[in-house]
Structure formats: C-alpha cells, structure tokens
Design a protein around this motif. Structure first.
Motif, PDB file in Angstrom:
ATOM      1  N   UNK A  33      -7.648   8.041  -2.866  1.00 20.92           N
ATOM      2  CA  UNK A  33      -6.698   6.917  -2.879  1.00 20.92           C
ATOM      3  C   UNK A  33      -6.078   6.746  -1.495  1.00 20.92           C
ATOM      4  N   UNK A  34      -5.721   5.515  -1.192  1.00 19.63           N
ATOM      5  CA  UNK A  34      -4.891   5.217  -0.026  1.00 19.63           C
ATOM      6  C   UNK A  34      -3.622   4.525  -0.495  1.00 19.63           C
ATOM      7  N   UNK A  35      -2.485   5.087  -0.061  1.00 18.31           N
ATOM      8  CA  UNK A  35      -1.180   4.517  -0.346  1.00 18.31           C
ATOM      9  C   UNK A  35      -0.465   4.242   0.972  1.00 18.31           C
ATOM     10  N   UNK A  36       0.467   3.311   0.929  1.00 14.38           N
ATOM     11  CA  UNK A  36       1.398   3.143   2.043  1.00 14.38           C
ATOM     12  C   UNK A  36       2.812   3.377   1.522  1.00 14.38           C
ATOM     13  N   UNK A  37       3.650   3.933   2.393  1.00 20.39           N
ATOM     14  CA  UNK A  37       5.023   4.247   2.010  1.00 20.39           C
ATOM     15  C   UNK A  37       5.978   3.571   2.966  1.00 20.39           C
ATOM     16  N   UNK A  39      10.212   2.323   3.503  1.00 16.68           N
ATOM     17  CA  UNK A  39      11.569   2.686   3.053  1.00 16.68           C
ATOM     18  C   UNK A  39      12.015   1.868   1.855  1.00 16.68           C
ATOM     19  N   UNK A  40      12.504   2.546   0.821  1.00 10.34           N
ATOM     20  CA  UNK A  40      13.028   1.877  -0.357  1.00 10.34           C
ATOM     21  C   UNK A  40      11.982   1.303  -1.303  1.00 10.34           C
ATOM     22  N   UNK A  41      10.700   1.481  -0.961  1.00  8.04           N
ATOM     23  CA  UNK A  41       9.661   0.871  -1.798  1.00  8.04           C
ATOM     24  C   UNK A  41       8.708   1.896  -2.388  1.00  8.04           C
ATOM     25  N   UNK A  42       8.943   3.149  -2.146  1.00  5.98           N
ATOM     26  CA  UNK A  42       8.068   4.157  -2.717  1.00  5.98           C
ATOM     27  C   UNK A  42       6.659   4.072  -2.153  1.00  5.98           C
ATOM     28  N   UNK A  43       5.724   4.574  -2.909  1.00  3.73           N
ATOM     29  CA  UNK A  43       4.314   4.577  -2.523  1.00  3.73           C
ATOM     30  C   UNK A  43       3.605   3.438  -3.236  1.00  3.73           C
ATOM     31  N   UNK A  44       2.879   2.634  -2.479  1.00  6.83           N
ATOM     32  CA  UNK A  44       2.150   1.518  -3.072  1.00  6.83           C
ATOM     33  C   UNK A  44       0.667   1.693  -2.820  1.00  6.83           C
ATOM     34  N   UNK A  55     -15.497   1.509  -4.593  1.00  3.72           N
ATOM     35  CA  UNK A  55     -14.100   1.313  -4.209  1.00  3.72           C
ATOM     36  C   UNK A  55     -13.497   0.207  -5.067  1.00  3.72           C
ATOM     37  N   UNK A  56     -12.183   0.175  -5.135  1.00  2.00           N
ATOM     38  CA  UNK A  56     -11.493  -0.849  -5.913  1.00  2.00           C
ATOM     39  C   UNK A  56     -10.154  -1.160  -5.261  1.00  2.00           C
ATOM     40  N   UNK A  57      -9.647  -2.368  -5.529  1.00  7.45           N
ATOM     41  CA  UNK A  57      -8.377  -2.798  -4.952  1.00  7.45           C
ATOM     42  C   UNK A  57      -7.207  -2.248  -5.748  1.00  7.45           C
ATOM     43  N   UNK A  58      -6.134  -1.951  -5.010  1.00  3.66           N
ATOM     44  CA  UNK A  58      -4.897  -1.553  -5.628  1.00  3.66           C
ATOM     45  C   UNK A  58      -3.913  -2.695  -5.651  1.00  3.66           C
ATOM     46  N   UNK A  59      -2.624  -2.349  -5.480  1.00  2.11           N
ATOM     47  CA  UNK A  59      -1.569  -3.363  -5.555  1.00  2.11           C
ATOM     48  C   UNK A  59      -1.455  -4.212  -4.297  1.00  2.11           C
ATOM     49  N   UNK A  60      -1.705  -3.623  -3.131  1.00  2.00           N
ATOM     50  CA  UNK A  60      -1.483  -4.311  -1.848  1.00  2.00           C
ATOM     51  C   UNK A  60      -2.711  -4.201  -0.955  1.00  2.00           C
ATOM     52  N   UNK A  61      -3.843  -4.791  -1.339  1.00  2.00           N
ATOM     53  CA  UNK A  61      -5.091  -4.605  -0.586  1.00  2.00           C
ATOM     54  C   UNK A  61      -5.295  -5.542   0.607  1.00  2.00           C
ATOM     55  N   UNK A  62      -4.491  -6.624   0.678  1.00  2.00           N
ATOM     56  CA  UNK A  62      -4.764  -7.639   1.698  1.00  2.00           C
ATOM     57  C   UNK A  62      -4.583  -7.079   3.103  1.00  2.00           C
TER      58      UNK A  62
ATOM     59  N   UNK B 100      -2.282   6.278  -9.978  1.00  3.92           N
ATOM     60  CA  UNK B 100      -0.892   6.390 -10.392  1.00  3.92           C
ATOM     61  C   UNK B 100      -0.039   5.294  -9.783  1.00  3.92           C
ATOM     62  N   UNK B 101       1.025   4.952 -10.502  1.00  2.56           N
ATOM     63  CA  UNK B 101       2.073   4.079  -9.971  1.00  2.56           C
ATOM     64  C   UNK B 101       3.308   4.942  -9.742  1.00  2.56           C
ATOM     65  N   UNK B 102       3.880   4.827  -8.548  1.00  6.61           N
ATOM     66  CA  UNK B 102       5.019   5.656  -8.175  1.00  6.61           C
ATOM     67  C   UNK B 102       6.322   4.891  -8.281  1.00  6.61           C
ATOM     68  N   UNK B 103       7.375   5.632  -8.654  1.00  5.42           N
ATOM     69  CA  UNK B 103       8.718   5.096  -8.543  1.00  5.42           C
ATOM     70  C   UNK B 103       9.148   5.110  -7.081  1.00  5.42           C
ATOM     71  N   UNK B 104      10.293   4.495  -6.797  1.00  5.88           N
ATOM     72  CA  UNK B 104      10.756   4.382  -5.410  1.00  5.88           C
ATOM     73  C   UNK B 104      11.455   5.646  -4.930  1.00  5.88           C
TER      74      UNK B 104
END
Lengths: 112, 112
Positions: A33-37, A39-44, A55-62, B100-104
């Motif tokens: 998985x790849x996430x970005x973190x 401030x105040x927004x957690x891991x997306x 591979x597949x798209x997550x919440x913020x793939x653009x 997984x979906x993470x909280x903030x």
C-alpha cells in the motif's frame, strides 16, 4: 530484519518535476500500500496492490501512478509534481491472513 | 466512503494519570487495529480486534471493541512519558477491499 524499506527519506522537487518513490519488503507479503499523511488528516490511501502485477486505486489516486512488477517492490510515481503533493508518504505491506500492516519509515516530500 | 472519527484530537496529561481514546464509525467493522506513531517514524501495530465485545490487554494498555463492532476504545493506565505519540485507529469493512481506512489520530503528550 529490514521489514519495509523506503527510499529516499527526503526529497525536494520543483513544480512539474517527476520522481519515483521505492518501497521494498522482505517478508514475502502479498499486499502492499501507499499512503500519504498530512497534518490533521490522518493517513489516506493512494494506491494499493493485492499481488504481483496488480494495482488498484485508493481514496486519493489523482496525480500518482504505481507499479508492482516484482512481489517485493511497490513503486509510486509522480509524473508532474504539484505543491499539493507536499506530504509524508508511507508504504506498508501485509501478508495473507495477517491483519496488521508493517510500515516503512516514510518519505518526506516537499514540492516548491 | 467509510469514515473513522477519533476523539480527542489532542490530549496532554501528567505522568501517572489514566486516559481513554475513542474511535467511532457509523458502519460495522470486520476488524479494527490500533497503531502508535512516533515523530519521523511509520505507525507500529499495537493490537487487532475482530470480535464484538472483545477486550485485549497489552501491559498498561486496554483495547475494547464495541459489541456492535462500530466503535473501539484504547485505555492507558498510569501513563508514562514513553507513551507520548500519535495513536491511530484503522478499520476494515467487508467490502472485499483489503486496505485499511485510518482515523485522523489522537496526539498524546505525557508530561513528566
């Protein structure tokens, strides 16, 4: 006992430049998985992979692309970096039947 | 999109005090995890809970999964300065997507 290794650890890019972040795991995990973190927004979740070659798209793939040519590696590409992509990027992996993620230590990217 | 809400966002306490952190969703989880993250590092898995009503203890940390599997709590007894960090809950839902979906997060500061 490396676990998940991310390179580079820090990078500064100019707007419009491209780069690739590399993630390598030595635990023979199926899922990556790849996430970005931010401030105040957690891991997306950006993109993820359930196995080599998929591979597949997550919440913020653009603005991002990924490839999983080898089971142990998961690459995240930025084709034309934008200031909105300034963030800390984390790679994680998990195995079959294993709930928990193992995370890398992150890549801090600044786009100016 | 399933959302996870954590509360409080920030917590500053004295060493020796007790505290509880909450994680809530309007959807039913298939499993829920708690992670702790220190500055400059990736999150580290603390616990996974999968059964409604489940309680797990990890030394001074007690994790509880709600009976309806929509919420969870983390209780720390007699906090120590080493407990300082960002606590993240992460949920999985029965959507077929493994990610997984993470909280903030809850940022905990334990003062000596």
């Amino acid at each position: 006992n490396a676990g998940v290794t991310q390179t580079p650890k820090f990078r500064v890019l100019k707007t419009g430049q491209s780069m690739t972040l590399l993630c390598a795991q030595d635990m023979n995990h199926e899922y990556m998985y790849w996430y970005r973190q931010d401030p105040g927004m957690g891991l997306r979740l950006i993109h993820y992979s359930v196995g080599e070659g998929t591979t597949a798209k997550g919440e913020v793939p653009d603005g991002y692309n990924v490839s999983r040519l080898k089971k142990q590696n998961f690459l995240l590409g930025l084709e034309s970096a934008a200031p909105s992509q300034t963030s800390v990027y984390f790679c994680a992996s998990s195995g079959q039947g294993v709930y928990g993620y193992t995370f890398g230590s992150g890549t801090r990217l600044t786009v100016v | 999109t399933q959302l996870l809400e954590q509360s409080p966002q920030f917590l500053s306490i004295q060493e020796g005090e007790n505290l509880t952190v909450y994680c809530n969703s309007s959807s039913v989880f298939s499993s829920l995890q708690w992670y702790r993250q220190e500055p400059g590092e990736g999150p580290v898995l603390l616990v996974t809970v999968v059964t409604g009503g489940e309680v797990k203890k990890l030394k001074r940390l007690t994790f509880q999964f709600g009976d309806a599997r929509k919420d969870s709590s983390l209780h720390i007894t007699a906090a120590q300065t080493g407990d300082t960090g960002l606590y993240l809950c992460a949920g999985a839902w029965d959507t077929g997507r493994r990610a997984l979906t993470f909280g903030s997060g809850t940022r905990l500061q334990v003062q000596p």
